[in-house]
Design a protein around this motif. Structure first.
Motif, PDB file in Angstrom:
ATOM      1  N   GLN A 106       0.834  -1.210   0.000  1.00 40.30           N
ATOM      2  CA  GLN A 106       0.000   0.000   0.000  1.00 40.30           C
ATOM      3  C   GLN A 106       0.867   1.259   0.000  1.00 40.30           C
ATOM      4  O   GLN A 106       0.567   2.228  -0.701  1.00 40.30           O
ATOM      5  N   THR A 107       1.944   1.231   0.758  1.00 42.99           N
ATOM      6  CA  THR A 107       2.871   2.358   0.784  1.00 42.99           C
ATOM      7  C   THR A 107       3.510   2.558  -0.585  1.00 42.99           C
ATOM      8  O   THR A 107       3.599   3.683  -1.089  1.00 42.99           O
ATOM      9  N   LYS A 108       3.932   1.461  -1.192  1.00 43.36           N
ATOM     10  CA  LYS A 108       4.540   1.529  -2.516  1.00 43.36           C
ATOM     11  C   LYS A 108       3.538   2.084  -3.534  1.00 43.36           C
ATOM     12  O   LYS A 108       3.891   2.921  -4.373  1.00 43.36           O
ATOM     13  N   LEU A 109       2.288   1.672  -3.425  1.00 42.87           N
ATOM     14  CA  LEU A 109       1.245   2.161  -4.323  1.00 42.87           C
ATOM     15  C   LEU A 109       1.060   3.676  -4.171  1.00 42.87           C
ATOM     16  O   LEU A 109       0.971   4.397  -5.163  1.00 42.87           O
ATOM     17  N   LYS A 110       1.029   4.162  -2.939  1.00 42.58           N
ATOM     18  CA  LYS A 110       0.890   5.604  -2.707  1.00 42.58           C
ATOM     19  C   LYS A 110       2.075   6.374  -3.291  1.00 42.58           C
ATOM     20  O   LYS A 110       1.906   7.448  -3.866  1.00 42.58           O
ATOM     21  N   LEU A 111       3.275   5.831  -3.127  1.00 44.93           N
ATOM     22  CA  LEU A 111       4.463   6.483  -3.679  1.00 44.93           C
ATOM     23  C   LEU A 111       4.414   6.525  -5.209  1.00 44.93           C
ATOM     24  O   LEU A 111       4.776   7.536  -5.820  1.00 44.93           O
ATOM     25  N   MET A 112       3.951   5.450  -5.806  1.00 40.63           N
ATOM     26  CA  MET A 112       3.834   5.417  -7.268  1.00 40.63           C
ATOM     27  C   MET A 112       2.781   6.411  -7.749  1.00 40.63           C
ATOM     28  O   MET A 112       2.968   7.082  -8.763  1.00 40.63           O
ATOM     29  N   GLN A 113       1.683   6.506  -7.011  1.00 37.74           N
ATOM     30  CA  GLN A 113       0.645   7.473  -7.382  1.00 37.74           C
ATOM     31  C   GLN A 113       1.175   8.899  -7.250  1.00 37.74           C
ATOM     32  O   GLN A 113       0.829   9.761  -8.055  1.00 37.74           O
ATOM     33  N   SER A 114       2.030   9.140  -6.263  1.00 36.84           N
ATOM     34  CA  SER A 114       2.606  10.486  -6.120  1.00 36.84           C
ATOM     35  C   SER A 114       3.552  10.805  -7.275  1.00 36.84           C
ATOM     36  O   SER A 114       3.756  11.974  -7.612  1.00 36.84           O
ATOM     37  N   GLU A 115       4.126   9.772  -7.909  1.00 40.12           N
ATOM     38  CA  GLU A 115       4.980  10.003  -9.077  1.00 40.12           C
ATOM     39  C   GLU A 115       4.190  10.599 -10.235  1.00 40.12           C
ATOM     40  O   GLU A 115       4.745  11.304 -11.071  1.00 40.12           O
ATOM     41  N   LEU A 116       2.891  10.327 -10.303  1.00 45.73           N
ATOM     42  CA  LEU A 116       2.061  10.964 -11.337  1.00 45.73           C
ATOM     43  C   LEU A 116       2.026  12.479 -11.131  1.00 45.73           C
ATOM     44  O   LEU A 116       2.049  13.238 -12.107  1.00 45.73           O
ATOM     45  N   ASN A 117       1.982  12.924  -9.876  1.00 48.30           N
ATOM     46  CA  ASN A 117       2.012  14.363  -9.596  1.00 48.30           C
ATOM     47  C   ASN A 117       3.367  14.964  -9.961  1.00 48.30           C
ATOM     48  O   ASN A 117       3.439  16.052 -10.528  1.00 48.30           O
ATOM     49  N   VAL A 118       4.426  14.244  -9.630  1.00 50.40           N
ATOM     50  CA  VAL A 118       5.768  14.694  -9.993  1.00 50.40           C
ATOM     51  C   VAL A 118       5.871  14.802 -11.515  1.00 50.40           C
ATOM     52  O   VAL A 118       6.395  15.788 -12.050  1.00 50.40           O
ATOM     53  N   GLU A 119       5.338  13.824 -12.189  1.00 51.71           N
ATOM     54  CA  GLU A 119       5.372  13.797 -13.650  1.00 51.71           C
ATOM     55  C   GLU A 119       4.650  15.010 -14.243  1.00 51.71           C
ATOM     56  O   GLU A 119       5.122  15.628 -15.201  1.00 51.71           O
ATOM     57  N   GLU A 120       3.530  15.365 -13.655  1.00 53.79           N
ATOM     58  CA  GLU A 120       2.780  16.526 -14.131  1.00 53.79           C
ATOM     59  C   GLU A 120       3.604  17.808 -13.985  1.00 53.79           C
ATOM     60  O   GLU A 120       3.650  18.634 -14.906  1.00 53.79           O
ATOM     61  N   VAL A 121       4.286  17.961 -12.865  1.00 51.84           N
ATOM     62  CA  VAL A 121       5.125  19.140 -12.638  1.00 51.84           C
ATOM     63  C   VAL A 121       6.284  19.173 -13.637  1.00 51.84           C
ATOM     64  O   VAL A 121       6.579  20.220 -14.239  1.00 51.84           O
ATOM     65  N   VAL A 122       6.943  18.035 -13.830  1.00 49.66           N
ATOM     66  CA  VAL A 122       8.073  17.950 -14.763  1.00 49.66           C
ATOM     67  C   VAL A 122       7.609  18.300 -16.177  1.00 49.66           C
ATOM     68  O   VAL A 122       8.253  19.086 -16.884  1.00 49.66           O
ATOM     69  N   ASN A 123       6.484  17.732 -16.591  1.00 47.64           N
ATOM     70  CA  ASN A 123       5.967  17.990 -17.934  1.00 47.64           C
ATOM     71  C   ASN A 123       5.601  19.454 -18.118  1.00 47.64           C
ATOM     72  O   ASN A 123       5.916  20.060 -19.152  1.00 47.64           O
ATOM     73  N   ASP A 124       4.926  20.038 -17.139  1.00 48.52           N
ATOM     74  CA  ASP A 124       4.532  21.450 -17.223  1.00 48.52           C
ATOM     75  C   ASP A 124       5.750  22.363 -17.332  1.00 48.52           C
ATOM     76  O   ASP A 124       5.771  23.296 -18.136  1.00 48.52           O
ATOM     77  N   ARG A 125       6.766  22.070 -16.534  1.00 42.75           N
ATOM     78  CA  ARG A 125       7.982  22.877 -16.564  1.00 42.75           C
ATOM     79  C   ARG A 125       8.664  22.797 -17.930  1.00 42.75           C
ATOM     80  O   ARG A 125       9.061  23.808 -18.502  1.00 42.75           O
ATOM     81  N   SER A 126       8.771  21.586 -18.459  1.00 42.53           N
ATOM     82  CA  SER A 126       9.420  21.405 -19.759  1.00 42.53           C
ATOM     83  C   SER A 126       8.655  22.112 -20.867  1.00 42.53           C
ATOM     84  O   SER A 126       9.257  22.767 -21.725  1.00 42.53           O
TER      85      SER A 126
END
Length: 144
Positions: A106-126
């Motif tokens: 469950q912890t790993k799943l939450k961390l992976m889901q948070s990577e989607l938010n990180v991905e959104e920030v990275v994409n927006d910045r680029s």
């Protein structure tokens, strides 16, 4: 840009993050790529800026899409494991190893889901940096 080795390891979150880091190289180096490929006004006659910006945009979009697919595939895979462990826990609620494994997943799943938010920030910045430098030469299909 495919994941090194062909697929993303969803079992080990540290490896998952390392592969994502490698896949984000194009985004990390966007400013350098723009500075070295998109000419300033004084050099604009020597390079086809429109074609250069178009190629850079297409490679950015390819990288964003491949990372998004990889993250979502791992989320789906980990969700299935969590679901299976929940079923096992329902059958044997006193088994501590199942409970520990479930919490870990469950912890790993939450961390992976948070990577989607990180991905959104990275994409927006680029895309912001890309649009600042290439808006004169190339209008991406997303913006039109």
């Amino acid at each position: 840009m495919a994941a090194p080795g062909g697929s993303l390891n969803c079992e080990d979150f540290s490896m998952f993050q390392e592969v994502l880091k490698a896949m984000r190289t194009i985004d990390d180096r966007i400013v350098h790529a723009l500075n070295t490929t998109v000419p300033t006004v004084s050099f604009s006659g020597k390079v086809d800026a429109t074609q250069t910006c178009k190629e850079l945009y297409e490679s950015l979009m390819e990288a964003h899409l491949s990372r998004d697919k990889a993250i979502k595939a791992c989320i789906t895979e980990t969700s299935a494991v969590v679901g299976r462990l929940r079923e096992e826990r329902a059958k044997d609620s006193d088994n501590l190893s199942i409970i520990k494994q479930l919490r870990k997943e469950q912890t790993k799943l939450k961390l992976m889901q948070s990577e989607l938010n990180v991905e959104e920030v990275v994409n927006d910045r680029s895309l912001k940096v890309f649009n600042e430098r290439c808006r004169i030469h190339y209008t991406s299909p997303r913006i039109k």
